[in-house]
Design an enzyme around this catalytic site. Sequence first.
Site, mmCIF file in Angstrom:
data_model
loop_
_atom_site.group_PDB
_atom_site.id
_atom_site.type_symbol
_atom_site.label_atom_id
_atom_site.label_comp_id
_atom_site.label_asym_id
_atom_site.label_seq_id
_atom_site.Cartn_x
_atom_site.Cartn_y
_atom_site.Cartn_z
ATOM 1 N N ASP A 177 0.955 -1.019 -0.035
ATOM 2 C CA ASP A 177 0.049 -0.062 0.016
ATOM 3 C C ASP A 177 1.111 1.370 0.007
ATOM 4 O O ASP A 177 1.658 1.416 0.999
ATOM 5 C CB ASP A 177 -0.979 -0.130 1.176
ATOM 6 C CG ASP A 177 -1.830 1.066 1.220
ATOM 7 O OD1 ASP A 177 -1.437 2.183 0.937
ATOM 8 O OD2 ASP A 177 -3.002 1.011 1.544
ATOM 9 N N HIS A 178 1.079 1.959 -1.104
ATOM 10 C CA HIS A 178 2.100 2.918 -1.337
ATOM 11 C C HIS A 178 2.003 3.852 -0.101
ATOM 12 O O HIS A 178 2.957 4.749 -0.092
ATOM 13 C CB HIS A 178 2.511 3.353 -2.687
ATOM 14 C CG HIS A 178 1.537 4.368 -3.145
ATOM 15 N ND1 HIS A 178 0.199 4.162 -3.599
ATOM 16 C CD2 HIS A 178 1.521 5.693 -3.275
ATOM 17 C CE1 HIS A 178 -0.434 5.217 -3.935
ATOM 18 N NE2 HIS A 178 0.532 6.321 -3.740
ATOM 19 N N HIS A 240 -5.914 2.908 1.241
ATOM 20 C CA HIS A 240 -4.963 3.840 1.841
ATOM 21 C C HIS A 240 -5.495 4.873 2.730
ATOM 22 O O HIS A 240 -4.854 5.086 3.874
ATOM 23 C CB HIS A 240 -4.770 5.005 0.694
ATOM 24 C CG HIS A 240 -4.186 4.382 -0.751
ATOM 25 N ND1 HIS A 240 -3.471 3.448 -0.608
ATOM 26 C CD2 HIS A 240 -4.266 4.756 -2.091
ATOM 27 C CE1 HIS A 240 -2.990 3.127 -1.811
ATOM 28 N NE2 HIS A 240 -3.319 3.968 -2.688
HETATM 29 C C1 BG6 Z 1 -3.677 5.145 -6.041
HETATM 30 C C2 BG6 Z 1 -4.873 5.045 -6.878
HETATM 31 O O1 BG6 Z 1 -3.338 3.798 -5.336
HETATM 32 O O2 BG6 Z 1 -3.103 6.199 -5.440
HETATM 33 C C3 BG6 Z 1 -5.014 6.193 -7.556
HETATM 34 O O3 BG6 Z 1 -5.056 3.916 -7.583
HETATM 35 C C4 BG6 Z 1 -4.855 7.395 -6.866
HETATM 36 O O4 BG6 Z 1 -6.418 6.506 -8.120
HETATM 37 C C5 BG6 Z 1 -3.344 7.176 -6.249
HETATM 38 O O5 BG6 Z 1 -4.578 8.624 -7.817
HETATM 39 C C6 BG6 Z 1 -3.086 8.503 -5.296
HETATM 40 O O6 BG6 Z 1 -1.721 8.331 -4.717
HETATM 41 P P1 BG6 Z 1 -0.784 9.664 -4.451
HETATM 42 O O7 BG6 Z 1 0.445 9.200 -3.882
HETATM 43 O O8 BG6 Z 1 -0.702 10.315 -5.700
HETATM 44 O O9 BG6 Z 1 -1.548 10.322 -3.494
#
Ligand code: BG6
Length: 484
Positions: A177-178, A240
Amino acid sequence: MVSRVIPVETFDLVIFGGTGDLARRKILPGLFRRFCAEQMGGDSRIVGAARSEMDRDAYRSFAREAIAEFDPDAAGHETHLETFLDRLDYVTIDARGETGWEDLAALVRPEVIRAFYFSVAPSLFGDLAERLHRHGMDCDNCRVVVEKPFGRDLESARALNRTIATYFDEHQIYRIDHYLGKETVQNLMAIRFGNMLFEPLWNSQYVDHIQITVAEEVGVGGRGEYYDRAGAMRDMMQNHMMQLLCLIAMEPPAKFEPDAVRDEKLKVIRALDHVPSTDIVRGQYEGSGDCPGYRHQVGNRDSNTESFVALRAHISNWRWAGTPFYLRTGKRLRERASEIAIVFKDAPHSIFGAEAGRHRNILTIRLQPNEGIELGVTIKEPGPGGMRLIDVPLDMSFAEALGPEDADFPDAYERLIMDVIRGNQTLFMRGDEVEAAWAWADPIIAAWEREEAQPLPYAAGSAGPDDALMLMHRDGRRWREVKA
Ligand code: BG6
């Protein structure tokens, strides 16, 4: 401040989906930055594996272009780039057939750490895992990294967990989960558990409510097909947003160790109440000016998928009973700005009388951009004429406090891939955590599907549907205006 970069052990990293979007935008540029920071130790190597017919040189050109496009500092590291590209190899592989597997088995070295990054559709996870096993690549020092979406409901997530578990132990599985790789998200734990100041107040006795906002300015872009089947609930909320909620709400783990942290997060998810449809607002953006609307972008004129969701959640445990958590996320909002606000209760008694007005402390943690912390403190308004109170911010931008060099945060993927090699699962989701999050999200989604619920339209560039404001107004509260 001197940043300490500790090189990781020598590894072979195989990227299945090596020519895909994630490899191009995140994985290859991220690895290059770790290489420049001298963290990619020994003679570690990266092998791209995908269906496309190409040789090593063509893959190196692909990586060169990806890095030039997605690493803003690449131009300053020309000499590093050539050495980095020498570490790259490529195998044409058929995930469901036999092509390429012998070549891959001959390339990866048994004596170093092996990591297999499944940057492909989840329907291929089982095929990849089975073939890795069949070709003897699933030894004890190997890891698999899997990307979201990890299932689209509890049943499919369970099936995925079972499939991967046939060939790999839980300690070898890294579910990404980045958001957990973001510096400021990790900072939530540092702020809570590294300071004495906040933790004694971190409960329903002192906290009125908590707001978590992740607002995006972008729309669904070229991902319309995937997104229209997912929607904001599956794409952002179940993973997230849920992770942010866990880090804010969990009990202090005894140690900063994988299972200690994940056990506490799991308890939070399991203590979440069901969210009734009266506590949820779904929205879908409309077009305005040159910006196409959601339905146009996904090529589905009747789509009922939500690009925005706001909800009120309750955690039924001793710490949080009675303190609502308001969560909202959406695309095509006013700006890209994400923050968590801990809104404390009013002082139990105002010695200054009614004319001093109502004041409360708010601790805001800005996740992105302009990462930092702000604490709203009540002070006396300067000047004669009695005791009037005003709220002023104690504001710390991490970039200003740390200086530009130390506030140059690595991208989430850089941190997470290095953790995979180090064998540290703290910032990865455990199988039971993912399943619990689906168990919470499933009934919400099922109710929408049953009722054929229509999302409320909202104007692109707005703060979402007005009903999302009402979600708080009816409780006598209001959303903070989140600014970049
Ligand atoms: C991803 C989603 O996991 O996270 C995207 O699939 C979203 O839809 C993105 O735009 C948001 O990540 P960040 O790092 O730009 O906040």
